[in-house]
Scaffold this motif. Sequence first.
Motif, PDB file in Angstrom:
ATOM      1  N   GLN A  78     -18.072  30.874 -11.387  1.00 51.66           N
ATOM      2  CA  GLN A  78     -19.502  30.849 -11.063  1.00 51.66           C
ATOM      3  C   GLN A  78     -19.961  29.421 -10.801  1.00 51.66           C
ATOM      4  O   GLN A  78     -19.416  28.469 -11.365  1.00 51.66           O
ATOM      5  N   PRO A  79     -20.981  29.248  -9.940  1.00 48.74           N
ATOM      6  CA  PRO A  79     -21.505  27.900  -9.683  1.00 48.74           C
ATOM      7  C   PRO A  79     -22.015  27.247 -10.968  1.00 48.74           C
ATOM      8  O   PRO A  79     -22.621  27.911 -11.803  1.00 48.74           O
ATOM      9  N   SER A  80     -21.732  25.970 -11.112  1.00 47.04           N
ATOM     10  CA  SER A  80     -22.216  25.201 -12.255  1.00 47.04           C
ATOM     11  C   SER A  80     -23.556  24.565 -11.909  1.00 47.04           C
ATOM     12  O   SER A  80     -23.860  24.334 -10.740  1.00 47.04           O
ATOM     13  N   ALA A  81     -24.317  24.245 -12.938  1.00 42.26           N
ATOM     14  CA  ALA A  81     -25.570  23.521 -12.736  1.00 42.26           C
ATOM     15  C   ALA A  81     -25.242  22.125 -12.212  1.00 42.26           C
ATOM     16  O   ALA A  81     -24.161  21.593 -12.486  1.00 42.26           O
ATOM     17  N   PRO A  82     -26.157  21.520 -11.462  1.00 38.94           N
ATOM     18  CA  PRO A  82     -25.906  20.156 -10.974  1.00 38.94           C
ATOM     19  C   PRO A  82     -25.649  19.192 -12.139  1.00 38.94           C
ATOM     20  O   PRO A  82     -26.211  19.352 -13.218  1.00 38.94           O
ATOM     21  N   SER A  83     -24.793  18.221 -11.897  1.00 41.34           N
ATOM     22  CA  SER A  83     -24.532  17.155 -12.864  1.00 41.34           C
ATOM     23  C   SER A  83     -25.165  15.882 -12.337  1.00 41.34           C
ATOM     24  O   SER A  83     -25.169  15.638 -11.129  1.00 41.34           O
TER      25      SER A  83
ATOM     26  N   GLY B 271     -22.960 -14.281  -8.176  1.00 40.53           N
ATOM     27  CA  GLY B 271     -22.493 -15.504  -7.545  1.00 40.53           C
ATOM     28  C   GLY B 271     -22.146 -15.161  -6.108  1.00 40.53           C
ATOM     29  O   GLY B 271     -22.325 -14.031  -5.676  1.00 40.53           O
ATOM     30  N   VAL B 272     -21.642 -16.121  -5.364  1.00 39.73           N
ATOM     31  CA  VAL B 272     -21.346 -15.855  -3.952  1.00 39.73           C
ATOM     32  C   VAL B 272     -20.213 -14.861  -3.773  1.00 39.73           C
ATOM     33  O   VAL B 272     -20.111 -14.212  -2.733  1.00 39.73           O
ATOM     34  N   ASP B 273     -19.353 -14.698  -4.788  1.00 37.75           N
ATOM     35  CA  ASP B 273     -18.190 -13.832  -4.653  1.00 37.75           C
ATOM     36  C   ASP B 273     -18.141 -12.679  -5.650  1.00 37.75           C
ATOM     37  O   ASP B 273     -17.096 -12.042  -5.802  1.00 37.75           O
ATOM     38  N   ALA B 274     -19.239 -12.390  -6.345  1.00 38.16           N
ATOM     39  CA  ALA B 274     -19.211 -11.317  -7.342  1.00 38.16           C
ATOM     40  C   ALA B 274     -20.587 -10.666  -7.465  1.00 38.16           C
ATOM     41  O   ALA B 274     -21.614 -11.318  -7.290  1.00 38.16           O
ATOM     42  N   ALA B 275     -20.563  -9.371  -7.754  1.00 42.29           N
ATOM     43  CA  ALA B 275     -21.812  -8.633  -7.948  1.00 42.29           C
ATOM     44  C   ALA B 275     -21.535  -7.408  -8.809  1.00 42.29           C
ATOM     45  O   ALA B 275     -20.398  -6.945  -8.919  1.00 42.29           O
ATOM     46  N   VAL B 276     -22.587  -6.902  -9.421  1.00 42.62           N
ATOM     47  CA  VAL B 276     -22.539  -5.643 -10.154  1.00 42.62           C
ATOM     48  C   VAL B 276     -23.363  -4.655  -9.343  1.00 42.62           C
ATOM     49  O   VAL B 276     -24.473  -4.976  -8.896  1.00 42.62           O
ATOM     50  N   VAL B 277     -22.817  -3.466  -9.119  1.00 44.60           N
ATOM     51  CA  VAL B 277     -23.501  -2.431  -8.348  1.00 44.60           C
ATOM     52  C   VAL B 277     -23.699  -1.225  -9.257  1.00 44.60           C
ATOM     53  O   VAL B 277     -22.733  -0.709  -9.835  1.00 44.60           O
ATOM     54  N   TYR B 278     -24.937  -0.818  -9.387  1.00 40.99           N
ATOM     55  CA  TYR B 278     -25.303   0.333 -10.207  1.00 40.99           C
ATOM     56  C   TYR B 278     -25.905   1.382  -9.286  1.00 40.99           C
ATOM     57  O   TYR B 278     -26.639   1.053  -8.357  1.00 40.99           O
ATOM     58  N   PHE B 279     -25.601   2.637  -9.525  1.00 40.21           N
ATOM     59  CA  PHE B 279     -26.265   3.698  -8.775  1.00 40.21           C
ATOM     60  C   PHE B 279     -26.252   4.996  -9.569  1.00 40.21           C
ATOM     61  O   PHE B 279     -25.412   5.223 -10.428  1.00 40.21           O
ATOM     62  N   SER B 280     -27.231   5.821  -9.257  1.00 38.42           N
ATOM     63  CA  SER B 280     -27.318   7.154  -9.836  1.00 38.42           C
ATOM     64  C   SER B 280     -26.701   8.133  -8.852  1.00 38.42           C
ATOM     65  O   SER B 280     -26.646   7.866  -7.654  1.00 38.42           O
ATOM     66  N   TRP B 281     -26.254   9.271  -9.357  1.00 34.53           N
ATOM     67  CA  TRP B 281     -25.691  10.294  -8.491  1.00 34.53           C
ATOM     68  C   TRP B 281     -26.040  11.672  -9.018  1.00 34.53           C
ATOM     69  O   TRP B 281     -26.352  11.842 -10.199  1.00 34.53           O
ATOM     70  N   GLU B 282     -25.977  12.629  -8.108  1.00 38.11           N
ATOM     71  CA  GLU B 282     -26.102  14.039  -8.466  1.00 38.11           C
ATOM     72  C   GLU B 282     -24.975  14.775  -7.753  1.00 38.11           C
ATOM     73  O   GLU B 282     -24.783  14.599  -6.548  1.00 38.11           O
ATOM     74  N   ILE B 283     -24.246  15.564  -8.516  1.00 36.64           N
ATOM     75  CA  ILE B 283     -23.151  16.367  -7.958  1.00 36.64           C
ATOM     76  C   ILE B 283     -23.554  17.831  -8.033  1.00 36.64           C
ATOM     77  O   ILE B 283     -23.914  18.329  -9.102  1.00 36.64           O
ATOM     78  N   THR B 284     -23.495  18.492  -6.886  1.00 35.46           N
ATOM     79  CA  THR B 284     -23.810  19.911  -6.799  1.00 35.46           C
ATOM     80  C   THR B 284     -22.601  20.661  -6.246  1.00 35.46           C
ATOM     81  O   THR B 284     -21.636  20.049  -5.802  1.00 35.46           O
ATOM     82  N   ARG B 285     -22.689  21.959  -6.260  1.00 35.89           N
ATOM     83  CA  ARG B 285     -21.694  22.875  -5.695  1.00 35.89           C
ATOM     84  C   ARG B 285     -20.376  22.909  -6.462  1.00 35.89           C
ATOM     85  O   ARG B 285     -19.359  23.326  -5.930  1.00 35.89           O
ATOM     86  N   ALA B 286     -20.396  22.486  -7.719  1.00 38.53           N
ATOM     87  CA  ALA B 286     -19.191  22.626  -8.541  1.00 38.53           C
ATOM     88  C   ALA B 286     -19.070  24.089  -8.965  1.00 38.53           C
ATOM     89  O   ALA B 286     -20.066  24.781  -9.134  1.00 38.53           O
ATOM     90  N   VAL B 287     -17.849  24.531  -9.141  1.00 38.09           N
ATOM     91  CA  VAL B 287     -17.584  25.894  -9.584  1.00 38.09           C
ATOM     92  C   VAL B 287     -16.961  25.801 -10.967  1.00 38.09           C
ATOM     93  O   VAL B 287     -16.001  25.060 -11.189  1.00 38.09           O
ATOM     94  N   GLY B 288     -17.527  26.545 -11.911  1.00 39.09           N
ATOM     95  CA  GLY B 288     -17.030  26.532 -13.277  1.00 39.09           C
ATOM     96  C   GLY B 288     -15.732  27.294 -13.430  1.00 39.09           C
ATOM     97  O   GLY B 288     -15.266  27.962 -12.500  1.00 39.09           O
ATOM     98  N   GLY B 289     -15.156  27.232 -14.617  1.00 40.98           N
ATOM     99  CA  GLY B 289     -13.908  27.923 -14.912  1.00 40.98           C
ATOM    100  C   GLY B 289     -14.004  29.429 -14.746  1.00 40.98           C
ATOM    101  O   GLY B 289     -13.010  30.102 -14.510  1.00 40.98           O
ATOM    102  N   ASN B 290     -15.226  29.949 -14.852  1.00 43.28           N
ATOM    103  CA  ASN B 290     -15.426  31.388 -14.695  1.00 43.28           C
ATOM    104  C   ASN B 290     -15.635  31.792 -13.237  1.00 43.28           C
ATOM    105  O   ASN B 290     -15.915  32.950 -12.946  1.00 43.28           O
TER     106      ASN B 290
END
Length: 181
Positions: free
Chosen positions: A127-132, A106-125
């Motif tokens: 070490q770098p984690s695989a991208p999510s 409608g004129v005042d409402a919308a749904v926004v969808y998007f995909s994402w990729e997160i890189t450079r996370a560091v795991g508990g150990n």
Amino acid sequence: MNPPANKVSALRIVALSMLMLLGLVATAGAQVRGPDEVVELFARSWNAHGMKAFCDVLAEDADWVTVAGTRLKGRSEVQAFLDKEHSGWARTTSMKTSDVTVRVLGVDAAVVYFSWEITRAVGGNGQPSAPSRGVNLFVVARQGSGWKVVAGQVGVEPRSATRDSDREQINAILQGVEEAW
């Protein structure tokens, strides 16, 4: 005649302070002119590891559902959650967004969808984690002169899932939301 070094240093400090202040003022009370700009602001805030600018475009009574399915109620609860994420596992991450889709309700409402990729996370150990990879779904409403996120939900793509099956599921959800309006 050149000014003394301490005056030059003092002027530089004042100039840098003014630039920083202008930067803070520019992000305070952030507004977005269109539903798609919410995604850009979310990614910029994520990559700067300061979610305040994004949270400024959350409605005061916004609802948010985390990856784990926890429902957060209100801007302050969402910001506290995101701040905690960025002081923990997300502190070194980088996010890229893609496949931004806006479905106007409608004129005042919308749904926004998007995909994402997160890189450079560091795991508990340490070490770098695989991208999510995952998706976000925002429900936005025009409030005043800008758009606010009134609800958001985060989903993580299972490592073995295909993009087509995820896209079909999201499209079915969006169709149901549209029919409800």
